[in-house]
Design an enzyme around this catalytic site. Structure first.
Site, PDB file in Angstrom:
ATOM      1  N   GLY A   8       3.543  -9.593   1.690  1.00 46.80           N
ATOM      2  CA  GLY A   8       3.557  -9.915   3.220  1.00 46.80           C
ATOM      3  C   GLY A   8       5.074  -9.160   3.541  1.00 46.80           C
ATOM      4  N   CYS A  32      -4.292 -16.194   3.113  1.00 43.89           N
ATOM      5  CA  CYS A  32      -4.626 -14.895   3.466  1.00 43.89           C
ATOM      6  C   CYS A  32      -5.887 -14.567   4.407  1.00 43.89           C
ATOM      7  CB  CYS A  32      -4.556 -13.844   2.702  1.00 43.89           C
ATOM      8  SG  CYS A  32      -2.760 -13.848   1.799  1.00 43.89           S
TER       9      CYS A  32
END
EC number: 2.3.1.181
Length: 224
Positions: free
Chosen positions: A154, A183
């Site tokens: 990320g 996710c």
């Protein structure tokens, strides 16, 4: 101008509060852009939390234990962080060459992060891979024999300086991931290095990450 060889490697003990991590990253990222501070790789653990990326959906958060939630501002969706998970926050000047990453090449940066994680996990005897359409690093869980996520990415880029980074599951409470759709992917679970090797330590993981770094990012970090 900072040289790409000048990268600091910092490891924080204990659990770092997420707001403190955000403050440090914001400050250092701003200073790296201003060429008044050195790029840094920062290793931390957090208390149990959920963080929302820019694509996070409210319906993907269940949070039965009422863990704190934070808007991370990075790419991606919901992510869990907690004890037993290594967070690596990577603050680099991407206007410069960084190992095999050409200047101002975001795709190459992401691909090299994945390559670094694969190489690091390989040093620990774990084969990891990427899948088209899925974010993160995957492996075959030795217990379920199913594909499961072992590491996540990320990132955020501000004026061509990177921040946020990657997380690797050493031995987190895997049931805590049930508080979100990790996710945004519902079909697959998560796993940890402890499932492969019960004796592995965070120090073993940190050592592998550092040993694999120069082959990808072309520098030998300096411990601070």
């Amino acid at each position: 101008m900072q040289k790409t060889s000048e990268i600091l490697w910092k490891t924080s003990k204990g659990l770092t509060p997420y707001p403190d991590a955000m403050t440090l990253m914001e400050t250092r990222t701003r200073n790296i852009h201003a060429q008044t501070d050195t790029p840094m790789v920062w290793m931390v653990e957090h208390p149990p939390i959920f963080t929302a990326g820019t694509s996070a959906r409210a319906e993907d958060l269940y949070n039965p234990h009422n863990f704190p939630t934070y808007d991370a501002g990075r790419g991606g969706q919901w992510t869990y962080h907690g004890p037993g998970q290594r967070l690596v926050y990577i603050m680099l000047d991407l206007t410069q060459q960084n190992g095999i990453v050409p200047p101002r090449d975001l795709r190459a940066y992401v691909a090299t992060l994945e390559q670094w994680l694969k190489a690091s996990l390989a040093l620990l005897g774990v084969t990891a891979f990427t899948r088209e359409g899925r974010i993160g690093l995957w492996t075959i869980d030795p217990i379920t024999q199913q594909e499961a996520k072992i590491a996540a990415l990320g990132i955020r880029i501000s004026r061509w300086v990177s921040w946020h980074g990657v997380s690797i599951n050493l031995d987190p409470a895997l049931e805590d991931f049930d508080g979100i759709v990790p996710c945004g992917i519902r079909e697959f679970g998560v796993t940890s290095l402890k499932r492969f090797s019960p004796d592995i330590t965070m120090q073993d993981l940190d050592h592998a990450l550092k040993m694999a770094w120069p082959g990808c990012f072309g520098s030998i970090p300096q411990e601070v």
